[in-house]
Design a protein around this motif. Structure first.
Motif, PDB file in Angstrom:
ATOM      1  N   LEU A  95       0.819  -1.204   0.000  1.00 53.41           N
ATOM      2  CA  LEU A  95       0.000   0.000   0.000  1.00 53.41           C
ATOM      3  C   LEU A  95       0.857   1.259   0.000  1.00 53.41           C
ATOM      4  N   SER A  96       2.170   1.101   0.150  1.00 48.86           N
ATOM      5  CA  SER A  96       3.112   2.216   0.093  1.00 48.86           C
ATOM      6  C   SER A  96       4.393   1.720  -0.538  1.00 48.86           C
ATOM      7  N   ASP A  97       5.112   2.601  -1.236  1.00 51.43           N
ATOM      8  CA  ASP A  97       6.351   2.178  -1.891  1.00 51.43           C
ATOM      9  C   ASP A  97       7.582   2.359  -1.017  1.00 51.43           C
ATOM     10  N   ASP A  98       7.401   2.811   0.244  1.00 47.67           N
ATOM     11  CA  ASP A  98       8.554   3.020   1.117  1.00 47.67           C
ATOM     12  C   ASP A  98       8.645   1.991   2.243  1.00 47.67           C
ATOM     13  N   ILE A  99       8.009   0.851   2.058  1.00 49.14           N
ATOM     14  CA  ILE A  99       8.062  -0.220   3.056  1.00 49.14           C
ATOM     15  C   ILE A  99       9.440  -0.880   3.018  1.00 49.14           C
ATOM     16  N   ASP A 100      10.008  -1.146   4.182  1.00 49.72           N
ATOM     17  CA  ASP A 100      11.270  -1.883   4.277  1.00 49.72           C
ATOM     18  C   ASP A 100      10.952  -3.373   4.259  1.00 49.72           C
ATOM     19  N   VAL A 101      11.070  -3.987   3.094  1.00 48.08           N
ATOM     20  CA  VAL A 101      10.639  -5.383   2.955  1.00 48.08           C
ATOM     21  C   VAL A 101      11.551  -6.348   3.707  1.00 48.08           C
ATOM     22  N   SER A 102      12.706  -5.889   4.145  1.00 47.13           N
ATOM     23  CA  SER A 102      13.614  -6.775   4.888  1.00 47.13           C
ATOM     24  C   SER A 102      13.174  -6.978   6.330  1.00 47.13           C
TER      25      SER A 102
END
Length: 240
Positions: A115-122
């Protein structure tokens, strides 16, 4: 393209396919545009087009069989169908129990959407379909993995707040993101996984594998495979 990770070893059947019989083609029917069930209740999609053409070129009589993803390899080994054509990426782990044809889609990327492009997927909670190489990648990344039985449920988990992002084949996610009216965004860079998509067979079925390899090669040589890739994945799709 889906990348199943084998969690248990399965012994291959020793009996090969008899070419006097109909070749049963196993697929999931739930992973568009690779394979899905259309409004007439029939298997449709990229792999339906490819599979039908391969059967014609190999002079095989074929029929389609659908099964759940988590049982797709055991059902092959049990003889419920004769091959798997279901967005299955070729991996070394899978080669331990299956034979694969040459790939009929080149290696492509996996991706995250949220829902946001600034999520820290790690460090986030990431949903993925169970038994896939994407799920294994998330589990090894340090993120919290949330697994679901089918890909639609893994996307729904983001919408309802259970997970921060979903990780799947980018080809599967592109139309979902495009049709979300800005709800979903791609996150970070694409992640290359797997060695392309191939047809999985019992190791004993060497004659069938040879026929299919020849047919796939002919589709690559005459450009017809690229035509189908572009038909289902768009003009910018990776081709041969």
């Amino acid at each position: 393209m889906k990348k199943l990770i084998l969690t248990t070893a399965v012994l291959a059947l020793t009996a090969g396919v008899s070419f006097a019989d109909t070749i049963r083609m196993g697929t999931e029917g739930a992973y568009p545009p690779y394979n899905f069930i259309n409004d007439n209740g029939e298997v449709d999609g990229f792999e339906r087009d490819v599979g039908d053409e391969l059967c014609a070129r190999a002079e095989l009589t074929c029929e389609w069989v659908t099964t759940d993803w988590d049982s797709i390899i055991p059902n092959l080994q049990s003889g419920n169908y004769d091959l798997i054509i279901a967005g299955m990426s070729i991996t070394e782990e899978r080669r331990e129990v299956l034979a694969f044809t040459q790939n009929y889609i080149p290696p492509t990327a996996s991706a995250y959407i949220g829902l946001s492009d600034d999520i820290d997927v790690s460090t986030a909670v990431i949903s993925a379909q169970t038994g896939t190489i994407q799920a294994a990648h998330v589990a090894q990344s340090g993120a919290t993995l949330l697994e679901f039985a089918n890909p639609d449920e893994s996307v729904a988990a983001v919408r309802n707040g259970e997970s921060d992002a979903v990780f799947a084949d980018k080809d599967f996610l592109v139309p979902i993101q495009a049709e979300s009216n800005g709800q979903f965004s791609f996150i970070g860079d694409d992640v290359p996984l797997g060695d392309g998509i191939g047809i999985g067979l019992r190791k004993s079925d060497t004659e069938l594998k040879a026929k299919l390899d020849t047919a796939i090669g002919s589709m690559k040589d005459d450009g017809s495979l690229n035509v189908l890739i572009k038909k289902w994945f768009g003009e910018d799709a990776i081709t041969y």
